[in-house]
Every structure is written in structure tokens, then in C-alpha cells.
Design a protein around this motif. Sequence first.
Motif, PDB file in Angstrom:
ATOM      1  N   ILE A 160       0.836  -1.205   0.000  1.00 38.88           N
ATOM      2  CA  ILE A 160       0.000   0.000   0.000  1.00 38.88           C
ATOM      3  C   ILE A 160       0.868   1.251   0.000  1.00 38.88           C
ATOM      4  N   TYR A 161       1.921   1.218   0.802  1.00 38.59           N
ATOM      5  CA  TYR A 161       2.838   2.377   0.866  1.00 38.59           C
ATOM      6  C   TYR A 161       3.478   2.638  -0.496  1.00 38.59           C
ATOM      7  N   PHE A 162       3.977   1.583  -1.137  1.00 39.10           N
ATOM      8  CA  PHE A 162       4.655   1.768  -2.428  1.00 39.10           C
ATOM      9  C   PHE A 162       3.666   2.126  -3.545  1.00 39.10           C
ATOM     10  N   TYR A 163       2.399   1.694  -3.397  1.00 35.17           N
ATOM     11  CA  TYR A 163       1.386   2.100  -4.368  1.00 35.17           C
ATOM     12  C   TYR A 163       1.084   3.593  -4.228  1.00 35.17           C
ATOM     13  N   ASP A 164       0.918   4.043  -2.974  1.00 36.79           N
ATOM     14  CA  ASP A 164       0.688   5.473  -2.725  1.00 36.79           C
ATOM     15  C   ASP A 164       1.881   6.303  -3.192  1.00 36.79           C
ATOM     16  N   ASN A 165       3.069   5.751  -2.979  1.00 32.81           N
ATOM     17  CA  ASN A 165       4.289   6.427  -3.409  1.00 32.81           C
ATOM     18  C   ASN A 165       4.315   6.572  -4.938  1.00 32.81           C
ATOM     19  N   TYR A 166       3.848   5.533  -5.637  1.00 32.34           N
ATOM     20  CA  TYR A 166       3.789   5.571  -7.103  1.00 32.34           C
ATOM     21  C   TYR A 166       2.742   6.578  -7.583  1.00 32.34           C
ATOM     22  N   LYS A 167       1.584   6.646  -6.882  1.00 33.37           N
ATOM     23  CA  LYS A 167       0.530   7.578  -7.284  1.00 33.37           C
ATOM     24  C   LYS A 167       0.974   9.038  -7.158  1.00 33.37           C
ATOM     25  N   LYS A 168       1.832   9.305  -6.152  1.00 38.52           N
ATOM     26  CA  LYS A 168       2.320  10.675  -5.959  1.00 38.52           C
ATOM     27  C   LYS A 168       3.200  11.129  -7.117  1.00 38.52           C
ATOM     28  N   LYS A 169       3.992  10.212  -7.620  1.00 40.71           N
ATOM     29  CA  LYS A 169       4.879  10.528  -8.750  1.00 40.71           C
ATOM     30  C   LYS A 169       5.027   9.264  -9.599  1.00 40.71           C
ATOM     31  N   LYS A 170       4.352   9.229 -10.731  1.00 40.79           N
ATOM     32  CA  LYS A 170       4.283   8.025 -11.551  1.00 40.79           C
ATOM     33  C   LYS A 170       5.530   7.870 -12.420  1.00 40.79           C
ATOM     34  N   THR A 171       6.548   7.237 -11.815  1.00 43.10           N
ATOM     35  CA  THR A 171       7.772   6.924 -12.546  1.00 43.10           C
ATOM     36  C   THR A 171       7.879   5.414 -12.711  1.00 43.10           C
ATOM     37  N   LYS A 172       8.702   4.990 -13.666  1.00 43.54           N
ATOM     38  CA  LYS A 172       8.861   3.555 -13.916  1.00 43.54           C
ATOM     39  C   LYS A 172       9.508   2.865 -12.724  1.00 43.54           C
ATOM     40  N   ASN A 173      10.455   3.533 -12.073  1.00 41.23           N
ATOM     41  CA  ASN A 173      11.121   2.941 -10.907  1.00 41.23           C
ATOM     42  C   ASN A 173      10.120   2.643  -9.793  1.00 41.23           C
ATOM     43  N   ARG A 174       9.257   3.611  -9.508  1.00 39.56           N
ATOM     44  CA  ARG A 174       8.268   3.430  -8.445  1.00 39.56           C
ATOM     45  C   ARG A 174       7.230   2.372  -8.816  1.00 39.56           C
ATOM     46  N   LEU A 175       6.890   2.305 -10.079  1.00 38.88           N
ATOM     47  CA  LEU A 175       5.949   1.287 -10.542  1.00 38.88           C
ATOM     48  C   LEU A 175       6.539  -0.115 -10.364  1.00 38.88           C
ATOM     49  N   LEU A 176       7.802  -0.275 -10.718  1.00 37.72           N
ATOM     50  CA  LEU A 176       8.454  -1.585 -10.593  1.00 37.72           C
ATOM     51  C   LEU A 176       8.555  -2.016  -9.131  1.00 37.72           C
ATOM     52  N   VAL A 177       8.838  -1.063  -8.237  1.00 43.46           N
ATOM     53  CA  VAL A 177       8.913  -1.394  -6.807  1.00 43.46           C
ATOM     54  C   VAL A 177       7.539  -1.841  -6.309  1.00 43.46           C
ATOM     55  N   PHE A 178       6.499  -1.112  -6.706  1.00 39.74           N
ATOM     56  CA  PHE A 178       5.134  -1.492  -6.310  1.00 39.74           C
ATOM     57  C   PHE A 178       4.777  -2.876  -6.835  1.00 39.74           C
ATOM     58  N   LEU A 179       5.046  -3.141  -8.119  1.00 39.01           N
ATOM     59  CA  LEU A 179       4.726  -4.436  -8.715  1.00 39.01           C
ATOM     60  C   LEU A 179       5.510  -5.565  -8.043  1.00 39.01           C
ATOM     61  N   ALA A 180       6.768  -5.293  -7.685  1.00 39.11           N
ATOM     62  CA  ALA A 180       7.598  -6.294  -7.015  1.00 39.11           C
ATOM     63  C   ALA A 180       6.984  -6.688  -5.673  1.00 39.11           C
ATOM     64  N   PHE A 181       6.589  -5.689  -4.891  1.00 48.01           N
ATOM     65  CA  PHE A 181       5.999  -5.995  -3.580  1.00 48.01           C
ATOM     66  C   PHE A 181       4.610  -6.600  -3.719  1.00 48.01           C
ATOM     67  N   LEU A 182       3.911  -6.280  -4.805  1.00 47.77           N
ATOM     68  CA  LEU A 182       2.621  -6.924  -5.062  1.00 47.77           C
ATOM     69  C   LEU A 182       2.814  -8.420  -5.300  1.00 47.77           C
ATOM     70  N   LEU A 183       3.846  -8.784  -6.060  1.00 53.22           N
ATOM     71  CA  LEU A 183       4.160 -10.197  -6.292  1.00 53.22           C
ATOM     72  C   LEU A 183       4.552 -10.894  -4.993  1.00 53.22           C
TER      73      LEU A 183
END
Length: 231
Positions: A160-183
Motif C-alpha cells: 500500500i505504501y509503495f502504491y501510494d508512493n507511485y501515485k504521488k509521482k508516476k515513474t517507472k522505478n516506483r511502478l516496478l517497486v510497487f509491482l515487485a511488492f505486489l508479487l
Amino acid sequence: MVGILSPERFYGIDVFVDSLIILVAALISYQSRKIYLFINEKNYEFFSWAFLSIAISFFFKVIADLTILKAIRITQPNFIAEIVHEQLETLQLINFFAALLYKIFLMLGFMTFFLIVNKNKKSDNVLLFIYLSILTVILSIYFHFIFYFTLAVIVLLLTIYFYDNYKKKKTKNRLLVFLAFLLVLISNLLGIFYEFSPEIYLIEELFLFFGFLTLLANHLRLKNGKEKNKT
């Protein structure tokens, strides 16, 4: 065998998958350390220690898995009964402590992530979470699913934290971190039920592996980007 971690049908296969997880986790730890030394961002140092702890945890899991394979081999008819009994007792002891250390280091790794993202939160809440994590490891000696349930809660909060972090600034790095923790979250959710359905076990391990692999790819991408910007 007390402390046993994997279903019978996956004995041997899990050693291979867990070895890959060790390799990827160790590489993430190494890359995090390099990024920390490069940009002097303290979070990456803690990230490095967290993944080192996870790599160590799976090293102990491999030891636990190997004791099972050894126990199967020595129970074949060509072994003397007394020797078998003595060796089985030793293997059960090694398996128990290896499984316990696996849980301790894995919980320590994910608690480090939790502390990184909650460094500005009330210390009482963090201490309560640490206490509950210690209690979980103790209870998981008797009930494996309690360990995976608690781990899933921690990873859910991180996701949830990394998803919120991605929503604040939609970069590829933040998206990959969110997807990694989702897996990783999916892996831990599956881990809750693997005792009731052994077929889930290998899928759980693969989700974890690909989650870590996504993080490693992101770390390499981030490190290469920082080096290009500095040159």
C-alpha cells in the motif's frame, strides 16, 4: 519432522528454487549497497541489510530442506536401525533450528522494510509491531500459517505504501517497486494456505522469486541511470 517447511512432493525442487532466491536476494543486497555508496541515501543501506537478512533466511531454509532429503535417504532398508535412529534425531534437531532461523531472519528482513517506510511514525506503534513479530515467530513453531499471515500483513502495508508512493509521482522505478511488492504479497498470501493445499507451495515460491527479480531489475536500472547522470 519438527520444523519441516515444504510439502513432500516438492522435496529437492524447492532447494533449487530457494537457491535462486538466495542468489537474487544477495544481488539486491549488493546493488543496494552500491547505490547507497554512490548517492549516500541511507534507506538503500537499510534496504541492503534487509535483503541480506532475507538471503540468510533462505540459506537456512535450504539447510532445512536438505535435512529432509538426507532423512529420506537414510531410512532406506540398507541402513542399520540404530544408526538411522541416531541420525534421524540429529537431522530433526538441525531441521527444527534451521526452520526457526529461516523464520527469524525472514521476519527481520521484512521488519526492516517496515521500519524504513515508518521511520516518521510513532515509536510505540513500531515497537508494538516488533513485539507482535517476535510473538509470531514463537507461535509459528506450532502453527506455520500464523507466520505467513503476519508476514502477509506486513507486506500488505508495504505494498500500500509503495502504491501510494507511485501515485504521488508516476515513474517507472516506483511502478516496478510497487509491482515487485505486489508479487511478494501474493506469494505470502498463498503461503497462508499451502499447508491445506500443497500444490500452492511451488507457485508461492515462484511469485516470491519473480518479485525479487523485479526489484533486482529495478535496482540495476536505477544504478545505471545514476551513473549516466553523474558522467
